[in-house]
Design a protein around this motif. Sequence first.
Motif, PDB file in Angstrom:
ATOM      1  N   THR A  50       0.849  -1.164   0.101  1.00 56.40           N
ATOM      2  CA  THR A  50       0.075   0.066  -0.325  1.00 56.40           C
ATOM      3  C   THR A  50       0.801   1.160   0.110  1.00 56.40           C
ATOM      4  O   THR A  50       0.179   2.361  -0.229  1.00 56.40           O
ATOM      5  N   SER A  51       1.986   1.175   0.183  1.00 53.97           N
ATOM      6  CA  SER A  51       2.845   2.336   0.122  1.00 53.97           C
ATOM      7  C   SER A  51       4.566   1.868  -0.061  1.00 53.97           C
ATOM      8  O   SER A  51       4.901   0.658  -0.073  1.00 53.97           O
ATOM      9  N   VAL A  52       5.312   2.970  -0.166  1.00 55.94           N
ATOM     10  CA  VAL A  52       6.683   2.788  -0.521  1.00 55.94           C
ATOM     11  C   VAL A  52       7.429   2.680   0.629  1.00 55.94           C
ATOM     12  O   VAL A  52       7.366   3.577   1.610  1.00 55.94           O
ATOM     13  N   GLN A  53       8.208   1.259   0.591  1.00 55.99           N
ATOM     14  CA  GLN A  53       9.082   1.300   1.984  1.00 55.99           C
ATOM     15  C   GLN A  53      10.420   1.542   1.564  1.00 55.99           C
ATOM     16  O   GLN A  53      11.140   2.190   2.508  1.00 55.99           O
ATOM     17  N   SER A  54      10.798   1.565   0.629  1.00 52.59           N
ATOM     18  CA  SER A  54      12.225   1.954   0.014  1.00 52.59           C
ATOM     19  C   SER A  54      12.262   2.326  -1.375  1.00 52.59           C
ATOM     20  O   SER A  54      11.200   1.823  -2.139  1.00 52.59           O
TER      21      SER A  54
END
Length: 342
Positions: A218-222
Amino acid sequence: MIVKDINIIGGGPAGLYAAFYAGMRDLNVRIIETQKTLGGKVHFYPEKLIWDVGGIPGIRGAKFIDQMIEQGLTFNPEVITNQKISKFKQTDGGLFVATSESGEQYLSKRIIVATGGGIFNPKKLPLQYNVKFEETNLHHHIYHLKDFKNKNVVIVGGGNSAIDWANDLIGVAKEVHLIHRNDTFKAHEYNARKLKESSVKIHTHTLVKELVPNSAGTSVQSIRVRNSQSDQDYFLELDELLVNIGFDNELNFHHDPSLKFKLKDDYYIEGSSIAQTSVKGVYAIGDILEFEGKVRLIAGAYNDAANAVNQIKLSLDPDAEEKARVSSHNNRFDKKNQEKKD
Protein backbone atom coordinates in the motif's frame (compact mmCIF):
# COMPACT_ATOMS: atom_id res chain seq x y z
CA MET A 1 -30.62 27.43 -18.59
CA ILE A 2 -29.85 30.29 -16.18
CA VAL A 3 -28.13 33.25 -17.81
CA LYS A 4 -25.57 34.99 -15.61
CA ASP A 5 -24.14 38.44 -16.16
CA ILE A 6 -20.64 36.93 -16.17
CA ASN A 7 -19.12 33.50 -16.54
CA ILE A 8 -15.70 33.62 -14.88
CA ILE A 9 -13.57 30.81 -16.27
CA GLY A 10 -11.02 30.05 -13.57
CA GLY A 11 -11.20 30.08 -9.78
CA GLY A 12 -7.73 31.24 -8.81
CA PRO A 13 -6.77 34.61 -7.28
CA ALA A 14 -7.89 36.61 -10.34
CA GLY A 15 -11.20 34.81 -10.78
CA LEU A 16 -12.09 34.94 -7.09
CA TYR A 17 -11.38 38.64 -6.83
CA ALA A 18 -13.40 39.26 -9.98
CA ALA A 19 -16.36 37.46 -8.37
CA PHE A 20 -16.01 39.61 -5.25
CA TYR A 21 -15.73 42.87 -7.14
CA ALA A 22 -18.64 41.92 -9.40
CA GLY A 23 -20.70 41.51 -6.25
CA MET A 24 -19.77 45.04 -5.25
CA ARG A 25 -21.20 46.13 -8.60
CA ASP A 26 -24.41 44.13 -8.17
CA LEU A 27 -23.58 41.71 -11.00
CA ASN A 28 -24.42 38.02 -10.75
CA VAL A 29 -21.64 35.64 -11.67
CA ARG A 30 -20.72 32.02 -12.09
CA ILE A 31 -17.20 30.74 -11.35
CA ILE A 32 -16.23 27.67 -13.39
CA GLU A 33 -13.09 25.91 -12.15
CA THR A 34 -11.30 22.92 -13.68
CA GLN A 35 -9.94 21.58 -10.40
CA LYS A 36 -12.01 20.19 -7.54
CA THR A 37 -11.19 23.16 -5.32
CA LEU A 38 -10.85 26.91 -5.74
CA GLY A 39 -7.58 28.73 -5.20
CA GLY A 40 -5.58 28.12 -8.36
CA LYS A 41 -1.84 27.53 -8.38
CA VAL A 42 -1.47 28.77 -4.79
CA HIS A 43 -2.27 25.13 -3.95
CA PHE A 44 1.25 24.31 -5.14
CA TYR A 45 2.82 26.17 -2.22
CA PRO A 46 0.45 25.96 0.76
CA GLU A 47 3.29 26.14 3.31
CA LYS A 48 5.18 28.94 1.58
CA LEU A 49 4.96 32.50 2.84
CA ILE A 50 3.50 35.02 0.39
CA TRP A 51 4.83 38.54 0.95
CA ASP A 52 3.84 40.52 -2.14
CA VAL A 53 0.10 41.02 -1.65
CA GLY A 54 -0.63 44.55 -0.49
CA GLY A 55 -1.54 44.88 3.17
CA ILE A 56 -0.96 41.19 3.94
CA PRO A 57 2.55 40.62 5.30
CA GLY A 58 3.85 37.06 5.26
CA ILE A 59 0.82 34.80 4.89
CA ARG A 60 1.07 31.07 4.22
CA GLY A 61 -0.42 29.84 0.96
CA ALA A 62 -3.02 27.59 2.63
CA LYS A 63 -4.37 30.43 4.78
CA PHE A 64 -4.29 32.79 1.82
CA ILE A 65 -6.40 30.33 -0.17
CA ASP A 66 -8.97 30.20 2.62
CA GLN A 67 -9.14 33.99 2.79
CA MET A 68 -9.35 34.38 -1.00
CA ILE A 69 -12.24 31.93 -1.13
CA GLU A 70 -14.03 33.59 1.78
CA GLN A 71 -13.75 36.96 0.07
CA GLY A 72 -14.58 35.62 -3.38
CA LEU A 73 -17.80 34.04 -2.14
CA THR A 74 -18.94 37.13 -0.23
CA PHE A 75 -21.86 37.78 -2.59
CA ASN A 76 -22.75 34.13 -3.15
CA PRO A 77 -21.69 33.52 -6.73
CA GLU A 78 -22.59 30.20 -8.31
CA VAL A 79 -19.54 27.92 -8.13
CA ILE A 80 -18.93 25.04 -10.52
CA THR A 81 -15.87 22.86 -9.85
CA ASN A 82 -14.44 19.80 -11.60
CA GLN A 83 -15.61 21.19 -14.93
CA LYS A 84 -13.06 21.97 -17.61
CA ILE A 85 -14.39 24.36 -20.21
CA SER A 86 -13.47 22.83 -23.55
CA LYS A 87 -14.72 25.76 -25.61
CA PHE A 88 -16.88 28.83 -25.57
CA LYS A 89 -18.58 30.72 -28.34
CA GLN A 90 -21.06 33.50 -28.93
CA THR A 91 -24.66 32.75 -29.85
CA ASP A 92 -26.67 34.53 -32.53
CA GLY A 93 -28.45 36.38 -29.73
CA GLY A 94 -25.19 37.82 -28.41
CA LEU A 95 -24.92 35.61 -25.34
CA PHE A 96 -21.91 33.44 -24.66
CA VAL A 97 -22.15 29.71 -24.06
CA ALA A 98 -19.30 27.92 -22.28
CA THR A 99 -19.25 24.17 -22.81
CA SER A 100 -17.40 21.74 -20.56
CA GLU A 101 -15.70 18.50 -21.58
CA SER A 102 -18.63 16.60 -20.08
CA GLY A 103 -21.09 18.54 -22.23
CA GLU A 104 -22.49 20.88 -19.59
CA GLN A 105 -23.32 24.34 -20.93
CA TYR A 106 -23.31 27.66 -19.11
CA LEU A 107 -24.83 30.84 -20.54
CA SER A 108 -23.75 34.37 -19.73
CA LYS A 109 -23.88 37.89 -21.10
CA ARG A 110 -20.13 38.39 -20.75
CA ILE A 111 -17.04 36.21 -20.26
CA ILE A 112 -14.00 36.73 -18.06
CA VAL A 113 -11.11 34.41 -18.85
CA ALA A 114 -9.04 33.90 -15.69
CA THR A 115 -7.31 30.63 -16.53
CA GLY A 116 -3.77 31.68 -15.66
CA GLY A 117 -0.83 30.09 -17.44
CA GLY A 118 -2.52 26.73 -17.87
CA ILE A 119 -3.14 23.57 -15.87
CA PHE A 120 0.08 22.36 -14.29
CA ASN A 121 0.20 18.61 -13.74
CA PRO A 122 3.19 17.26 -11.81
CA LYS A 123 5.46 14.97 -13.78
CA LYS A 124 5.59 11.45 -12.43
CA LEU A 125 8.48 9.06 -12.15
CA PRO A 126 8.93 7.09 -15.41
CA LEU A 127 8.35 3.81 -13.58
CA GLN A 128 5.60 1.26 -13.17
CA TYR A 129 4.16 1.47 -9.65
CA ASN A 130 0.93 1.09 -7.73
CA VAL A 131 -1.04 4.35 -8.04
CA LYS A 132 -2.27 3.77 -4.49
CA PHE A 133 1.17 4.92 -3.34
CA GLU A 134 0.00 8.44 -4.22
CA GLU A 135 -2.74 8.08 -1.63
CA THR A 136 -0.30 7.13 1.13
CA ASN A 137 3.32 8.28 1.11
CA LEU A 138 4.23 9.27 -2.46
CA HIS A 139 3.70 13.02 -2.78
CA HIS A 140 4.09 15.67 -5.47
CA HIS A 141 3.43 18.59 -3.10
CA ILE A 142 3.80 19.30 0.58
CA TYR A 143 0.65 20.68 2.14
CA HIS A 144 1.71 20.63 5.80
CA LEU A 145 5.30 20.42 6.95
CA LYS A 146 4.14 18.95 10.25
CA ASP A 147 3.09 15.78 8.41
CA PHE A 148 6.80 15.06 7.85
CA LYS A 149 7.92 15.63 11.42
CA ASN A 150 10.55 13.11 12.65
CA LYS A 151 10.30 11.09 9.42
CA ASN A 152 12.87 9.87 6.92
CA VAL A 153 12.10 11.80 3.75
CA VAL A 154 13.46 11.24 0.26
CA ILE A 155 13.02 14.05 -2.28
CA VAL A 156 13.52 13.48 -6.00
CA GLY A 157 14.36 16.56 -8.05
CA GLY A 158 16.86 19.37 -8.52
CA GLY A 159 14.80 22.47 -9.26
CA ASN A 160 13.63 25.35 -7.10
CA SER A 161 10.69 23.50 -5.57
CA ALA A 162 12.62 20.36 -4.65
CA ILE A 163 15.42 22.36 -3.05
CA ASP A 164 12.99 24.66 -1.25
CA TRP A 165 11.23 21.65 0.27
CA ALA A 166 14.54 20.08 1.27
CA ASN A 167 15.59 23.27 3.05
CA ASP A 168 12.18 23.68 4.68
CA LEU A 169 12.29 20.14 6.06
CA ILE A 170 15.60 20.68 7.84
CA GLY A 171 14.82 20.51 11.55
CA VAL A 172 11.38 19.08 10.85
CA ALA A 173 12.14 15.69 9.33
CA LYS A 174 14.40 13.21 11.06
CA GLU A 175 16.48 12.79 7.92
CA VAL A 176 16.28 14.26 4.41
CA HIS A 177 17.78 12.77 1.24
CA LEU A 178 17.78 14.58 -2.10
CA ILE A 179 18.05 12.51 -5.28
CA HIS A 180 19.18 14.38 -8.41
CA ARG A 181 20.08 13.02 -11.83
CA ASN A 182 23.13 15.31 -12.21
CA ASP A 183 25.17 17.64 -10.03
CA THR A 184 23.83 20.98 -11.26
CA PHE A 185 20.83 22.40 -9.43
CA LYS A 186 18.33 24.58 -11.29
CA ALA A 187 17.59 26.74 -8.28
CA HIS A 188 18.29 30.15 -6.86
CA GLU A 189 21.94 30.42 -5.88
CA TYR A 190 21.22 31.23 -2.23
CA ASN A 191 18.92 28.21 -1.79
CA ALA A 192 21.36 25.87 -3.51
CA ARG A 193 24.19 27.06 -1.30
CA LYS A 194 22.03 26.71 1.80
CA LEU A 195 21.23 23.14 0.79
CA LYS A 196 24.87 22.18 0.28
CA GLU A 197 25.77 23.60 3.69
CA SER A 198 22.94 21.75 5.44
CA SER A 199 22.46 18.27 6.88
CA VAL A 200 20.54 17.12 3.80
CA LYS A 201 22.17 14.06 2.24
CA ILE A 202 22.59 14.82 -1.46
CA HIS A 203 22.78 12.01 -4.01
CA THR A 204 23.95 13.43 -7.35
CA HIS A 205 24.14 11.58 -10.69
CA THR A 206 21.46 9.32 -9.26
CA LEU A 207 18.26 7.92 -10.77
CA VAL A 208 15.33 6.16 -9.14
CA LYS A 209 14.99 2.70 -10.66
CA GLU A 210 12.34 1.04 -8.50
CA LEU A 211 9.79 1.75 -5.79
CA VAL A 212 9.78 -1.06 -3.28
CA PRO A 213 6.39 -1.52 -1.57
CA ASN A 214 5.74 -2.48 2.02
CA SER A 215 4.45 -5.97 2.85
CA ALA A 216 0.84 -4.87 2.35
CA GLY A 217 1.67 -3.27 -1.00
CA THR A 218 0.00 0.00 0.00
CA SER A 219 2.96 2.36 0.39
CA VAL A 220 6.60 2.81 -0.56
CA GLN A 221 9.00 1.22 1.91
CA SER A 222 12.23 1.98 0.07
CA ILE A 223 13.58 2.94 -3.32
CA ARG A 224 16.28 1.37 -5.45
CA VAL A 225 18.53 4.00 -6.98
CA ARG A 226 21.44 3.85 -9.39
CA ASN A 227 24.47 6.08 -9.53
CA SER A 228 24.98 6.77 -13.23
CA GLN A 229 28.75 7.29 -12.85
CA SER A 230 29.53 4.10 -10.96
CA ASP A 231 26.57 2.14 -12.38
CA GLN A 232 25.98 0.81 -8.88
CA ASP A 233 22.55 0.26 -7.30
CA TYR A 234 21.64 0.76 -3.66
CA PHE A 235 18.50 1.11 -1.54
CA LEU A 236 17.19 3.94 0.60
CA GLU A 237 14.63 3.26 3.32
CA LEU A 238 12.02 5.98 3.74
CA ASP A 239 8.82 7.06 5.44
CA GLU A 240 7.79 9.66 2.86
CA LEU A 241 8.72 10.10 -0.81
CA LEU A 242 8.38 13.52 -2.47
CA VAL A 243 8.72 13.63 -6.26
CA ASN A 244 9.22 17.11 -7.67
CA ILE A 245 10.68 16.75 -11.16
CA GLY A 246 8.68 19.42 -12.96
CA PHE A 247 5.25 19.97 -14.44
CA ASP A 248 3.48 19.38 -17.72
CA ASN A 249 1.57 22.48 -18.74
CA GLU A 250 -1.81 21.70 -20.27
CA LEU A 251 -3.28 24.73 -21.99
CA ASN A 252 -6.77 25.45 -20.74
CA PHE A 253 -7.92 28.33 -22.90
CA HIS A 254 -10.13 27.07 -25.71
CA HIS A 255 -12.69 28.92 -27.81
CA ASP A 256 -14.59 28.77 -31.04
CA PRO A 257 -12.42 29.73 -34.05
CA SER A 258 -15.03 32.31 -35.02
CA LEU A 259 -13.89 34.35 -32.01
CA LYS A 260 -10.88 36.17 -33.41
CA PHE A 261 -8.56 36.60 -30.45
CA LYS A 262 -5.19 38.24 -30.69
CA LEU A 263 -2.82 35.76 -29.08
CA LYS A 264 0.81 35.84 -28.04
CA ASP A 265 2.88 32.65 -28.23
CA ASP A 266 -0.30 30.91 -29.45
CA TYR A 267 -1.78 31.10 -25.96
CA TYR A 268 -1.70 34.33 -23.96
CA ILE A 269 -4.50 36.73 -24.80
CA GLU A 270 -3.35 40.11 -26.02
CA GLY A 271 -5.55 42.78 -24.52
CA SER A 272 -5.55 46.20 -22.97
CA SER A 273 -4.62 47.57 -19.57
CA ILE A 274 -8.35 47.62 -18.74
CA ALA A 275 -8.68 43.90 -19.52
CA GLN A 276 -10.47 44.20 -22.85
CA THR A 277 -9.63 41.63 -25.51
CA SER A 278 -10.00 41.79 -29.28
CA VAL A 279 -13.36 40.04 -28.92
CA LYS A 280 -16.20 42.28 -27.76
CA GLY A 281 -17.78 40.95 -24.57
CA VAL A 282 -14.79 38.82 -23.57
CA TYR A 283 -12.31 40.06 -20.97
CA ALA A 284 -9.10 38.50 -19.68
CA ILE A 285 -7.43 38.91 -16.31
CA GLY A 286 -4.42 37.58 -14.45
CA ASP A 287 -1.59 35.61 -16.04
CA ILE A 288 -3.56 34.76 -19.20
CA LEU A 289 -3.70 38.47 -20.12
CA GLU A 290 -0.82 40.17 -21.94
CA PHE A 291 -0.39 43.92 -22.47
CA GLU A 292 2.41 46.44 -22.30
CA GLY A 293 3.25 47.15 -18.67
CA LYS A 294 1.61 43.95 -17.41
CA VAL A 295 2.41 43.19 -13.74
CA ARG A 296 2.47 39.42 -13.14
CA LEU A 297 1.73 39.50 -9.44
CA ILE A 298 -1.41 38.59 -7.54
CA ALA A 299 -1.83 42.31 -6.91
CA GLY A 300 -1.75 42.90 -10.67
CA ALA A 301 -4.40 40.23 -11.19
CA TYR A 302 -6.68 42.07 -8.76
CA ASN A 303 -6.31 45.27 -10.76
CA ASP A 304 -7.15 43.38 -13.96
CA ALA A 305 -10.23 41.92 -12.29
CA ALA A 306 -11.58 45.29 -11.14
CA ASN A 307 -11.00 46.79 -14.59
CA ALA A 308 -12.78 43.91 -16.33
CA VAL A 309 -15.80 44.08 -14.03
CA ASN A 310 -16.06 47.85 -14.39
CA GLN A 311 -16.03 47.57 -18.18
CA ILE A 312 -18.69 44.86 -18.04
CA LYS A 313 -20.91 46.89 -15.72
CA LEU A 314 -20.78 49.88 -18.08
CA SER A 315 -21.44 47.71 -21.12
CA LEU A 316 -24.57 46.28 -19.47
CA ASP A 317 -25.68 49.54 -17.84
CA PRO A 318 -24.25 52.65 -19.53
CA ASP A 319 -25.76 54.86 -16.80
CA ALA A 320 -23.86 53.09 -14.02
CA GLU A 321 -20.97 54.69 -12.17
CA GLU A 322 -17.59 54.04 -13.75
CA LYS A 323 -16.23 52.25 -10.69
CA ALA A 324 -17.57 50.55 -7.60
CA ARG A 325 -17.84 52.63 -4.49
CA VAL A 326 -15.15 51.75 -1.97
CA SER A 327 -16.27 49.31 0.69
CA SER A 328 -16.39 51.96 3.42
CA HIS A 329 -19.13 53.77 1.46
CA ASN A 330 -20.70 50.86 -0.40
CA ASN A 331 -24.19 49.99 0.84
CA ARG A 332 -23.72 46.38 -0.25
CA PHE A 333 -21.67 45.99 2.92
CA ASP A 334 -24.19 47.53 5.33
CA LYS A 335 -25.61 44.21 6.51
CA LYS A 336 -22.19 42.53 6.60
CA ASN A 337 -20.71 45.40 8.60
CA GLN A 338 -23.51 45.04 11.13
CA GLU A 339 -22.86 41.30 11.35
CA LYS A 340 -19.22 42.01 12.09
CA LYS A 341 -20.18 44.40 14.88
CA ASP A 342 -22.56 41.88 16.39
